[in-house]
Design an enzyme around this catalytic site. Structure first.
Site, PDB file in Angstrom:
ATOM      1  N   SER A   1       4.688   4.200  -1.448  1.00 51.57           N
ATOM      2  CA  SER A   1       5.646   4.236  -2.555  1.00 51.57           C
ATOM      3  C   SER A   1       6.265   5.609  -2.707  1.00 51.57           C
ATOM      4  O   SER A   1       7.335   5.745  -3.278  1.00 51.57           O
ATOM      5  CB  SER A   1       4.939   3.918  -3.877  1.00 51.57           C
ATOM      6  OG  SER A   1       4.483   2.612  -3.876  1.00 51.57           O
TER       7      SER A   1
ATOM      8  N   HIS B   1       9.076  -1.061   2.251  1.00 52.22           N
ATOM      9  CA  HIS B   1       8.542  -0.927   0.898  1.00 52.22           C
ATOM     10  C   HIS B   1       8.715  -2.220   0.114  1.00 52.22           C
ATOM     11  O   HIS B   1       9.828  -2.566  -0.299  1.00 52.22           O
ATOM     12  CB  HIS B   1       9.232   0.250   0.186  1.00 52.22           C
ATOM     13  CG  HIS B   1       8.606   0.601  -1.106  1.00 52.22           C
ATOM     14  ND1 HIS B   1       9.328   0.819  -2.252  1.00 52.22           N
ATOM     15  CD2 HIS B   1       7.297   0.744  -1.467  1.00 52.22           C
ATOM     16  CE1 HIS B   1       8.500   1.096  -3.236  1.00 52.22           C
ATOM     17  NE2 HIS B   1       7.273   1.053  -2.784  1.00 52.22           N
TER      18      HIS B   1
ATOM     19  N   GLU C   1      12.674  -2.489   0.508  1.00 54.59           N
ATOM     20  CA  GLU C   1      13.455  -1.325   0.927  1.00 54.59           C
ATOM     21  C   GLU C   1      13.054  -0.988   2.371  1.00 54.59           C
ATOM     22  O   GLU C   1      11.867  -0.787   2.647  1.00 54.59           O
ATOM     23  CB  GLU C   1      13.172  -0.134   0.007  1.00 54.59           C
ATOM     24  CG  GLU C   1      13.693  -0.350  -1.411  1.00 54.59           C
ATOM     25  CD  GLU C   1      13.267   0.734  -2.394  1.00 54.59           C
ATOM     26  OE1 GLU C   1      14.029   1.013  -3.334  1.00 54.59           O
ATOM     27  OE2 GLU C   1      12.152   1.293  -2.257  1.00 54.59           O
TER      28      GLU C   1
ATOM     29  N   ASN D   1      11.870   3.389  -7.032  1.00 55.07           N
ATOM     30  CA  ASN D   1      10.910   4.281  -7.699  1.00 55.07           C
ATOM     31  C   ASN D   1      11.518   5.599  -8.147  1.00 55.07           C
ATOM     32  O   ASN D   1      11.064   6.201  -9.123  1.00 55.07           O
ATOM     33  CB  ASN D   1       9.696   4.532  -6.803  1.00 55.07           C
ATOM     34  CG  ASN D   1       8.771   3.336  -6.820  1.00 55.07           C
ATOM     35  OD1 ASN D   1       8.878   2.476  -7.700  1.00 55.07           O
ATOM     36  ND2 ASN D   1       7.883   3.250  -5.860  1.00 55.07           N
TER      37      ASN D   1
HETATM   38  N1  LIG Z   1       0.666  -1.141  -6.453  1.00 56.69           N
HETATM   39  C1  LIG Z   1       1.991  -1.249  -6.309  1.00 56.69           C
HETATM   40  O1  LIG Z   1       2.705  -1.766  -7.216  1.00 56.69           O
HETATM   41  C2  LIG Z   1       2.671  -0.802  -5.040  1.00 56.69           C
HETATM   42  C3  LIG Z   1       3.992  -1.200  -4.780  1.00 56.69           C
HETATM   43  C4  LIG Z   1       4.598  -0.821  -3.571  1.00 56.69           C
HETATM   44  C5  LIG Z   1       3.891  -0.051  -2.661  1.00 56.69           C
HETATM   45  N2  LIG Z   1       2.617   0.334  -2.940  1.00 56.69           N
HETATM   46  C6  LIG Z   1       1.906   1.132  -1.922  1.00 56.69           C
HETATM   47  O2  LIG Z   1       1.091   0.243  -1.158  1.00 56.69           O
HETATM   48  C7  LIG Z   1      -0.095   0.916  -0.731  1.00 56.69           C
HETATM   49  C8  LIG Z   1      -1.313   0.141  -1.209  1.00 56.69           C
HETATM   50  O3  LIG Z   1      -1.271   0.026  -2.611  1.00 56.69           O
HETATM   51  P1  LIG Z   1      -2.163  -1.074  -3.378  1.00 56.69           P
HETATM   52  O4  LIG Z   1      -1.703  -1.049  -4.794  1.00 56.69           O
HETATM   53  O5  LIG Z   1      -2.165  -2.361  -2.622  1.00 56.69           O
HETATM   54  O6  LIG Z   1      -3.620  -0.392  -3.278  1.00 56.69           O
HETATM   55  P2  LIG Z   1      -5.049  -1.099  -3.468  1.00 56.69           P
HETATM   56  O7  LIG Z   1      -5.964  -0.026  -3.913  1.00 56.69           O
HETATM   57  O8  LIG Z   1      -4.952  -2.351  -4.256  1.00 56.69           O
HETATM   58  O9  LIG Z   1      -5.450  -1.531  -1.955  1.00 56.69           O
HETATM   59  C9  LIG Z   1      -5.669  -0.620  -0.916  1.00 56.69           C
HETATM   60  C10 LIG Z   1      -6.619  -1.276   0.080  1.00 56.69           C
HETATM   61  O10 LIG Z   1      -6.670  -0.485   1.260  1.00 56.69           O
HETATM   62  C11 LIG Z   1      -8.015  -0.467   1.732  1.00 56.69           C
HETATM   63  N3  LIG Z   1      -8.166   0.712   2.588  1.00 56.69           N
HETATM   64  C12 LIG Z   1      -8.210   2.017   2.208  1.00 56.69           C
HETATM   65  N4  LIG Z   1      -8.330   2.804   3.303  1.00 56.69           N
HETATM   66  C13 LIG Z   1      -8.343   1.976   4.389  1.00 56.69           C
HETATM   67  C14 LIG Z   1      -8.441   2.178   5.783  1.00 56.69           C
HETATM   68  N5  LIG Z   1      -8.534   3.412   6.311  1.00 56.69           N
HETATM   69  N6  LIG Z   1      -8.415   1.089   6.606  1.00 56.69           N
HETATM   70  C15 LIG Z   1      -8.313  -0.155   6.095  1.00 56.69           C
HETATM   71  N7  LIG Z   1      -8.208  -0.418   4.763  1.00 56.69           N
HETATM   72  C16 LIG Z   1      -8.232   0.637   3.927  1.00 56.69           C
HETATM   73  C17 LIG Z   1      -8.848  -0.456   0.465  1.00 56.69           C
HETATM   74  O11 LIG Z   1     -10.169  -0.919   0.732  1.00 56.69           O
HETATM   75  C18 LIG Z   1      -8.053  -1.403  -0.445  1.00 56.69           C
HETATM   76  O12 LIG Z   1      -8.489  -2.753  -0.309  1.00 56.69           O
HETATM   77  C19 LIG Z   1       0.010   2.354  -1.262  1.00 56.69           C
HETATM   78  O13 LIG Z   1       0.573   3.161  -0.272  1.00 56.69           O
HETATM   79  C20 LIG Z   1       0.976   2.211  -2.448  1.00 56.69           C
HETATM   80  O14 LIG Z   1       1.692   3.403  -2.695  1.00 56.69           O
HETATM   81  C21 LIG Z   1       1.969  -0.037  -4.097  1.00 56.69           C
END
Ligand SMILES: NC(=O)c1ccc[n+]([C@@H]2O[C@H](COP(=O)([O-])OP(=O)(O)OC[C@H]3O[C@@H](n4cnc5c(N)ncnc54)[C@H](O)[C@@H]3O)[C@@H](O)[C@H]2O)c1
Length: 314
Positions: free
Chosen positions: A149, A170, A182, A220
């Site tokens: 993000s 994204h 995106e 964002n």
């Molecule tokens: N939450 C949102 O609204 C949103 C929206 C768009 C983008 N994002 C981006 O998406 C990404 C994930 O966000 P999220 O909210 O799903 O996080 P989350 O914490 O819900 O999930 C992350 C997952 O990744 C796993 N993980 C961590 N390190 C790892 C590794 N080395 N190998 C394999 N798995 C691993 C964790 O166990 C967890 O299940 C981030 O980069 C965030 O910026 C989030």
């Protein structure tokens, strides 16, 4: 560094004729790394649209939870999509689950994948380590994409030797419902990679928009400073959280108020985004951290993912 980038851009543009005629990649096999909020949604949508998907996370327990969540979400989607046809609804769920498998070893599954979509923790070092490792195991044609993000796509791509096959993809939360993706093109992303990703997002039934590798991309960059300003308004005691949410829903026509939205995004994710931008440009008034948000995250109060919400937080 700038020279290297310029050289790269020059060499990419000088071979633009070849790039234009190069065949785009039709993504059929997708590896999604990270089975959390976003990764599970991306895996679900890709599997539901006929792609072969491997979902990767750190443990079988996490993957079991992700798969259960995907199945429940699919049932809801199917109930709406096939309202008068329970048999077709069941078939849709089973077929989608049949397209999905899981693994705890990313390196072991990427050799046969067309696209890796990374959705792990928002931390540059961890993302770099992952991609650097996968770069050694993935096929030559495989495209790498990050769902970050807030991090710079270029700084993640630079951990690999395939900067031309690296871009940002994204998605928005909740992925099955939100139409936008995106597609982020760095100065090194090839036109073929960019177009392959645009096509892929369309096969998911999403609407792609394109943006350069600039902090926050489009959504964002506008949204996060707005959320932080709502927290500051409340911190100063100017208005209650409930009134701020009501005002933005009824006065600005937004479907959710800023505090409801922070609960969805995750308080930790919101904090990490602003911290990252603050590190990049500490003078920008839009990128200043909020002490009350930092305190809540330190207390592990993160919004929906920890089962409560901003209204309950002191
Ligand atoms: N939450 C949102 O609204 C949103 C929206 C768009 C983008 N994002 C981006 O998406 C990404 C994930 O966000 P999220 O909210 O799903 O996080 P989350 O914490 O819900 O999930 C992350 C997952 O990744 C796993 N993980 C961590 N390190 C790892 C590794 N080395 N190998 C394999 N798995 C691993 C964790 O166990 C967890 O299940 C981030 O980069 C965030 O910026 C989030």
């Amino acid at each position: 560094m700038a020279f290297v980038t310029r050289q790269f851009v020059r060499s990419v543009s000088s071979s633009s004729t070849a790039a234009a005629t190069a065949k785009k990649i039709m993504v059929k096999h997708v590896t999604v790394i990270g089975g959390g909020l976003m990764g599970a949604g991306i895996a679900q949508v890709a599997a539901a649209t006929g792609h072969r998907v491997v979902l990767v996370d750190q443990s079988d327990d996490i993957l079991a939870k992700s798969t259960k969540g995907i199945e429940e979400s699919l049932k809801k989607v199917a109930k709406k999509k096939f309202a008068d046809n329970p048999k077709a609804s069941d078939e849709f769920v089973q077929k989608t689950l049949g397209n999905l498998s899981t693994s705890t070893d990313a390196a072991a599954v990427v050799h046969s994948t067309d696209l890796v979509v990374e959705a792990i923790v928002e931390n540059l070092k961890v993302k770099n380590e992952l991609f650097q490792r996968l770069d050694k195991f993935a096929a030559e044609h495989t495209i790498f994409a990050s769902n970050t993000s807030s991090l710079q796509i270029t700084s993640i791509a630079n951990a690999t030797t395939r900067q031309d096959r690296f871009a940002g993809l994204h998605f928005f939360n909740p992925v099955p419902l939100m139409k936008l993706v995106e597609v982020i093109k760095t100065p090194m992303t090839s036109q073929k990679t960019f177009e392959s990703l645009v096509d892929f997002t369309k096969t998911l039934g999403k609407h792609p928009v394109s943006c350069k590798d600039t902090p926050g991309f489009i959504v964002n960059r506008l949204l996060v400073p707005y959320l932080m300003e709502a927290v500051r308004l409340y911190e100063r005691g100017d208005a209650s959280k409930e009134d701020i949410d009501t005002a933005m829903k009824l006065g600005a026509g937004y479907p959710m108020g800023p505090f409801e939205l922070i609960d969805y995004v995750g308080l930790d994710t919101t904090k990490f985004i602003i911290e990252g931008w603050h590190e990049m440009d500490s003078q920008n008034p839009l990128f200043q951290p909020c002490p009350s948000l930092d305190k809540l995250v330190a207390e592990k109060k993160l919004g929906k993912k920890t089962g409560e919400g901003y209204y309950k937080y002191k």
